[in-house]
Design an enzyme around this catalytic site. Structure first.
Site, short mmCIF file in Angstrom:
data_model
loop_
_atom_site.label_atom_id
_atom_site.label_comp_id
_atom_site.label_asym_id
_atom_site.label_seq_id
_atom_site.Cartn_x
_atom_site.Cartn_y
_atom_site.Cartn_z
N SER A 57 0.85 -1.19 0.00
CA SER A 57 0.00 0.00 0.00
C SER A 57 0.89 1.25 0.00
O SER A 57 1.70 1.41 -0.91
CB SER A 57 -0.97 -0.04 1.18
N ASP A 81 -9.92 -2.95 -6.27
CA ASP A 81 -9.37 -2.39 -5.03
C ASP A 81 -10.21 -1.19 -4.59
O ASP A 81 -10.29 -0.18 -5.30
CB ASP A 81 -7.91 -1.96 -5.26
N HIS A 112 -8.18 -4.69 -1.48
CA HIS A 112 -6.96 -3.97 -1.10
C HIS A 112 -6.15 -4.83 -0.15
O HIS A 112 -6.55 -5.09 0.99
CB HIS A 112 -7.32 -2.64 -0.44
#
Length: 320
Positions: free
Chosen positions: A137, A264, A291
């Protein structure tokens, strides 16, 4: 790296995103903790799987926004590296390890200086060890920026970026929409608390003064009032423009794989590269996965695909 196939009845992006936390409520390994002092008088905390053995590959992990070793993906990946016979280590960004840092400065998607000092220290201490890096991320976007900035000497032999927000402005807008606001609220609870704690130690943090109660309801507001002024950006828009990873991909020379899911809930299509990438970058875009979710297998025996795919990529690089 085998293709990702979600559990057939668990294709929903929010289910994919949330399931790892439901599957793994406690870390699967107990880390060795170490403090790394930084040149500016501050520190970062490291969580190791073990003390590196002679010649053992070291795989570093850079976590996501408000993340830590305790996130399922972080301790799960470290355990996966350990099963491969490698040494894993999470470098916690400032104030993410559970300990408040000494200075107002914090971290962001393009802040590469702490990572550079950490990796330089690894190279000095363990010169005979191959070093590879994984970013998840926010940590994935940071790793992309790092590999571009230090393309001539990245220290790491390869990188893997999982669910990186390569267009920060688009992602900032996306997380304010629909169910994704739940994730935003979750992240902000931790970030506001850290900010409030910092304001008990410092006269000012970003645009906030000691004694004020920060009223921040979106990640954009946090970046506008904290991230940008604290790190020398004009505003949040300037920060997003300067630190998004998408535009710098062609500058990267080290082998890199990027893993994105089309569904996502933190992202939009703006993060997907639209121009040809250099041969050293492998891009994997899955239809499902959410995600940093990527739950595969079946309901009776779900598996976290990242714990198979990421070590497979690193093993491939170690064999070349």
């Amino acid at each position: 790296m085998t293709p990702f196939e979600p559990i057939p009845s668990a294709r929903n992006p929010h289910l994919q995103t949330i399931m790892p936390r439901l599957m793994r409520r406690q870390p699967v390994i107990s880390p060795l903790w170490q403090q790394l002092d930084l040149p500016d008088g501050d520190f970062v905390d490291l969580a190791w799987t073990q003390t590196p053995q002679p010649g053992q590959p070291i795989v570093t992990l850079f976590h996501g926004l408000a993340g830590s070793f305790h996130n399922p993906y972080a301790n799960g990946l470290l355990a996966a590296f350990q099963r491969q016979g490698w040494c894993g280590v999470v470098m916690h960004f400032r104030s993410c390890s559970g300990r408040l840092n000494r200075v107002p400065r914090t971290y962001h998607s393009g802040e590469t200086q702490d990572a550079r000092y950490f990796l330089t220290t690894l190279r000095m201490r363990y010169p005979q060890h191959p070093i590879h890096a994984v970013g998840v991320s926010l940590g994935g976007n940071m790793l992309v920026r790092y590999l571009a900035e230090y393309a001539d000497d990245p220290i790491v032999s390869s990188g893997c970026a999982v669910s990186p927000p390569l267009d920060l402005a688009a992602c900032s807008l996306r997380i304010q929409q629909g169910f994704s606001r739940v994730y935003q609220a979750y992240l902000l609870r931790s970030m506001r608390q850290t900010l409030s704690d910092k304001l008990t130690r410092h006269a000012q943090v970003g645009r906030w003064q000691a004694g004020e109660q920060p009223r921040i309801s979106t990640l954009f507001e946090f970046d506008q009032t904290v991230t940008a002024p604290l790190h020398g950006f004009e505003d949040a828009h300037h920060y997003y423009q300067q630190c998004s990873g998408l535009s710098v991909l062609p500058a990267i020379r080290a082998p890199l794989t990027i893993i994105h899911a089309k569904d996502d809930p933190f992202m939009t299509d703006a993060v997907i590269p639209t121009t040809p990438l250099p041969a050293n970058i492998r891009y994997q875009l899955t239809d499902h996965g959410g995600h940093v979710g990527f739950v595969t297998g079946h309901w009776r025996a779900p598996r976290l695909w990242l714990e198979e795919a990421v070590p497979a990529w690193i093993a491939e690089q170690l064999d070349t």
